[in-house]
Design an enzyme around this catalytic site. Structure first.
Site: not given
Ligand code: IVH
Length: 667
Positions: A37, A113, A33-34, A314, A115, A173
C-alpha cells in the site's frame, strides 16, 4: 519537475507490477500488504502532483469509472469455440481412439487441465499492451468489458516479454474462488443486497457492471488456457509450451496443468483431480484434454462448434449428505406455495447449500422427506440444489412429516414482496441496489404496496429507516428513477405474468410492438406467437383482464415508466416474401385450399422448385419435385408440417427449423 520524480514513478510502477504478479498470479507475495500500500500510495501521490507522469498502463489506472455506454459488441478475431463433453470412461476412450486413428499414432500426447467453472474471456494485447477484453458471448460476438477486466490484478496490463507479438489474443476463464465468493456474499448480505447463488453467477454479474469500481471491489481472478489469434509471432509447437510461454509473460496459468501420454495416464489425471476437487478452493466441473501438438490440432480441425482435438471429461454432479433441520413453505410471486427443506449447511460443488426446494406437495410426498432426515443433496453446475433421496436406514425415530398448509399467515404480503423483487430484478426493470431485504422492509413498513409505489418513495421516508444512510438512499432513488426508461420486453417480464419468461416477453414485444396491442389481443391471436401455447395465452389474457392489473400498469405510466414501441410484425402477411411449392397428394385439405390459405398469409405458391423456393411441401406420392428439393437443399415439410405452418404462420422459422432437424436425422 525534477528528473528523479519521473524515474521514481517508473520504478514504482515496475515494483507494483512485480508485486501484483507475485501476489495475484504466483500466489507468493514477497512483501506485506502494508508495504505494498505504501508503494501504491507513493505512486498515486507522485501522479497527482505531476499529472504528466501518468501512463495508461500505470497500476493506479486499473479502476476507471462509470462507463457511459452499455457493453459494446465485439467480433472475436477467431470464433471462441466450445468443448465436446465426455461423461463416461467409454466416451473418453472413444475420443482417444478417434484421435489416435486420425493421427495414425498409437499413443496420443495430451495436455490435461482443470475445467474451471467461470466465464470465458478473450484478452487482446497489442504490442504487449492490454487493449481489449471481451466476454465469449455466442462465440462469434461477445461484449467488450475492458474497463472491468483491467481491474483484475491477475491480468497484466503489460506482458512481461522483451519483444511482444504485434498482436496476441489470450483466452481464459474469469472466476471467483471459494473464499472470494463467500466474502462477496457476506458483504452483499451486510448491505442488504442480493447474494449470488454460485461463484459463476457472481463472476458474471461482477464482470457486467457498468461501474468498474464495483468490479474492482469483487475478488475476481483469471486463469489462461489458450492462445487465440496472433500476429507477428509464431507460438510454440505444443499447447503445453504455449501455456508455459503465457506464464512467463506474466499471465496466470493453472498449476494443475499436466502433460499426459495416452489414455491410461489421462484417466489417472481425471481420478486424481476428482479426489482433489473438494480441496482445490475453487469450483471445477471436470477436466479438459487437449491434443498437445499444434500441428496435430491443425490436422484434426474442428466440427461446427467445438474442436476435434479437445474434450471435457465432466465430473458427475457432486453429492453430499446433510440433515433436514426444518421444512416450511415459501410464497412465490404468483402466490403459489412451495415446500422448502432447510438444511444443515453443506458445501456441494463449491457452493454452500442451506435450502433445497421440494417443488410441490406431490414431490414432497414422493420423496417422503421428513424433518430430521439425513438426505443426499446434489448440485450439478448451475442447477439449483436438489434432494436426491432420503437415507432411510438412518432415519431417526424422531423424524416428523411435514403437513403442507393450504395457506400461510401473511401470504398476500409475502407474494407482494416476491413480485416487487421480481419486478426490480436485473433482467426485468433492473433496479440496482434494491435488495430483497429492502423490499421486505419497505412492504412491512407500508412504504410501498406494489412496484408502482417504488416510484413515489422519497428521500425523507428512506433516511428515516435504520441502516439506510443518506448516500445509499440517494443512490437507490437514482436507480429507481433510472429504471423508468425501460423496454417493452423488460416490462412484460417484470410484471410477472404466469409462465411469461424473458424469451416469451421478447417474442410478444416483437410480434405485437406495443403493450396496448398485447392487452387487446385475444387468446387465439396470442397463440399465434411462436412458443405460446393455449395455457400461456390464457395466462396472458387473464392477466390483462383483471382491472387491478390494468390499473397497476396505468400507475406505472403515470409515475413516468416508459418504453419505446416498435412496429409489430404484420400479422396478415407473415409469409410475405416466401415461395412455397406443393407436390404430391394432400390428405386433410385440397391443393386449392392449401394454396388459398398460404396466399392469405402472404406466401407465393409456385409450381417449380428452384434455389429461391422457401419450402417444398410433399404429400403422398411426391415425385421429381421432392427429389429436386433435396438436391437443392430446399427445406421440405410434410403435410403435418404444412398444417402447423398454416396454424402458426408467425412461427414459420421455428417450424422449419424443427422440421429440417428431423430431416437431417432421418438421412
Ligand atoms: S478450452 C477450443 N480449457 O469451458 C476450446 N475451456 O465448455 C475452448 N473452460 O467456453 C475452450 N476451463 O469457458 C478450455 N481449461 C479449459 C477450460 C475451459 C474451463 C470453459 C470455457 C469454455 C467452456 C467450454
Amino acid at each position: 519537475m525534477p528528473e528523479s520524480d519521473a524515474a521514481r514513478a517508473a520504478r514504482l510502477r515496475q515494483l507494483i507490477n512485480h508485486h501484483d504478479h507475485r501476489y495475484y498470479v504466483l500466489d507468493d507475495p514477497e512483501i506485506s500488504d502494508a508495504a505494498y500500500d505504501d508503494l501504491l500510495n507513493e505512486l498515486k501521490g507522485l501522479e497527482a502532483a505531476h499529472p504528466v507522469l501518468m501512463t495508461s498502463d500505470s497500476p493506479t489506472q486499473r479502476v476507471g469509472g462509470k462507463a457511459a455506454h452499455e457493453f459494446r459488441p465485439v467480433q472475436h478475431p477467431r470464433p471462441m469455440l466450445s468443448l465436446d463433453n465426455a461423461f463416461t470412461v467409454d466416451d473418453f476412450m472413444n475420443f482417444d481412439r478417434r484421435v489416435a486413428t486420425r493421427l495414425g499414432v498409437e499413443v496420443v500426447s495430451y495436455t490435461a487441465e482443470t475445467k474451471l467453472d467461470g466465464l470465458a474471456v478473450s484478452l487482446l494485447y497489442d504490442a504487449g499492451v492490454l487493449v481489449r477484453a471481451a466476454t465469449r458471448g455466442d462465440g462469434e460476438t461477445g461484449e467488450e468489458v475492458t474497463d472491468n477486466v483491467r481491474t483484475i490484478r491477475a491480468v497484466p496490463l503489460l506482458l512481461h516479454v522483451k519483444q511482444p507479438p504485434a498482436l496476441l489474443e489470450v483466452r481464459g476463464e474469469i472466476y471467483l474462488d471459494e473464499i472470494g465468493f463467500a466474502a462477496l456474499n457476506r458483504r452483499q448480505l451486510e448491505r442488504g443486497e442480493k447474494t449470488f447463488a454460485n461463484p459463476r453467477n457472481a463472476a458474471a454479474g461482477s464482470l457486467r457492471q457498468l461501474d468498474s469500481k464495483i468490479t474492482a471491489s469483487r475478488p475476481l481472478t483469471m486463469v489462461c488456457y489458450a492462445i487465440g489469434a496472433c500476429d507477428g509471432w509464431d507460438p510454440p509447437d505444443s499447447h503445453f509450451e504455449c501455456l508455459q510461454w503465457l506464464r512467463a509473460a506474466g499471465l496466470r496459468v493453472s498449476p494443475e496443468t499436466s502433460r499426459v501420454q495416452g489414455a491410461a495416464a489421462a484417466l489417472a489425471y481425471y481420478e486424481a483431480m476428482a479426489t482433489r476437487r473438494a480441496t482445490l478452493g475453487y469450483a471445477i466441473d471436470g477436466v479438459v484434454y487437449k491434443v498437445d501438438s499444434r500441428d496435430a490440432q491443425a490436422m484434426l480441425g474442428q466440427a461446427a462448434k467445438a474442436p476435434r482435438w479437445a474434450i471435457a471429461f465432466k465430473f458427475p454432479p457432486e453429492e453430499r449428505a446433510t440433515r433436514v433441520l426444518d421444512i416450511d413453505v415459501q410464497v412465490g410471486r404468483t402466490g403459489a406455495l412451495t415446500p422448502v427443506a432447510r438444511l444443515a449447511p453443506v458445501v456441494v460443488g463449491g457452493v454452500t447449500v442451506t435450502n433445497a426446494t421440494l417443488h410441490n406437495a406431490d414431490e414432497l410426498a414422493r420423496k417422503d422427506v421428513r424433518i430430521g432426515d439425513l438426505v443426499i443433496v446434489r448440485r450439478a453446475g448451475d442447477v439449483i440444489p436438489e434432494i436426491v433421496r432420503v437415507v432411510l436406514d438412518q432415519r431417526p425415530s424422531t423424524a416428523t412429516r411435514y403437513g403442507m398448509p393450504d395457506a400461510v399467515p401473511d401470504q398476500a404480503r409475502a407474494q407482494r414482496i416476491q413480485s416487487i423483487i421480481h419486478f426490480a430484478s436485473r433482467r426485468a426493470l433492473d433496479i440496482e441496489g434494491l435488495g430483497d431485504k429492502w423490499v421486505e422492509q419497505f412492504v412491512t413498513l407500508d412504504l410501498i404496496k406494489d412496484a408502482a409505489d417504488l416510484y413515489h418513495l422519497t428521500l425523507e421516508s428512506l433516511v428515516a429507516l435504520e441502516r439506510l444512510g443518506e448516500k445509499s438512499a440517494t443512490n437507490l432513488l437514482a436507480a429507481i428513477a433510472a429504471s423508468k426508461q425501460t423496454t417493452l420486453p423488460r416490462l412484460l417480464y417484470g410484471i410477472g405474468i404466469k409462465e411469461v419468461g424473458e424469451a416469451t416477453a421478447h417474442v410478444l414485444a416483437e410480434q405485437f410492438g406495443s403493450l396496448e396491442r398485447i392487452m387487446q389481443a385475444s387468446c387465439a391471436e396470442l397463440e399465434q406467437v411462436p412458443d405460446v401455447g393455449p395455457i400461456v395465452a390464457n395466462h396472458i389474457h387473464a392477466y390483462f383482464a383483471l382491472a387491478e392489473h390494468r390499473e397497476f400498469l396505468a400507475r406505472l405510466r403515470i409515475a413516468g415508466v416508459h418504453w419505446p414501441n416498435t412496429e409489430p410484425r404484420k400479422a396478415d402477411s407473415p409469409l410475405a416474401g416466401w415461395t412455397v411449392v406443393l407436390t404430391g397428394t394432400l390428405e386433410s385439405l385440397t391443393r386449392d385450399d392449401a394454396t388459398a390459405r398460404l396466399q392469405a398469409v402472404g406466401a407465393k405458391v409456385s409450381s417449380s422448385v428452384s434455389k429461391k423456393t422457401s419450402v417444398v411441401v410433399v404429400g403422398i406420392d411426391a415425385g421429381s419435385k421432392a427429389v429436386k428439393a433435396r438436391e437443392l437443399k430446399v427445406p421440405i415439410l410434410d403435410e403435418a408440417g404444412l398444417v402447423a405452418l398454416l396454424a402458426k404462420p408467425l412461427a414459420a422459422t421455428s417450424i422449419l427449423d424443427r422440421h429440417a432437424l428431423r430431416q437431417a436425422a432421418a438421412e
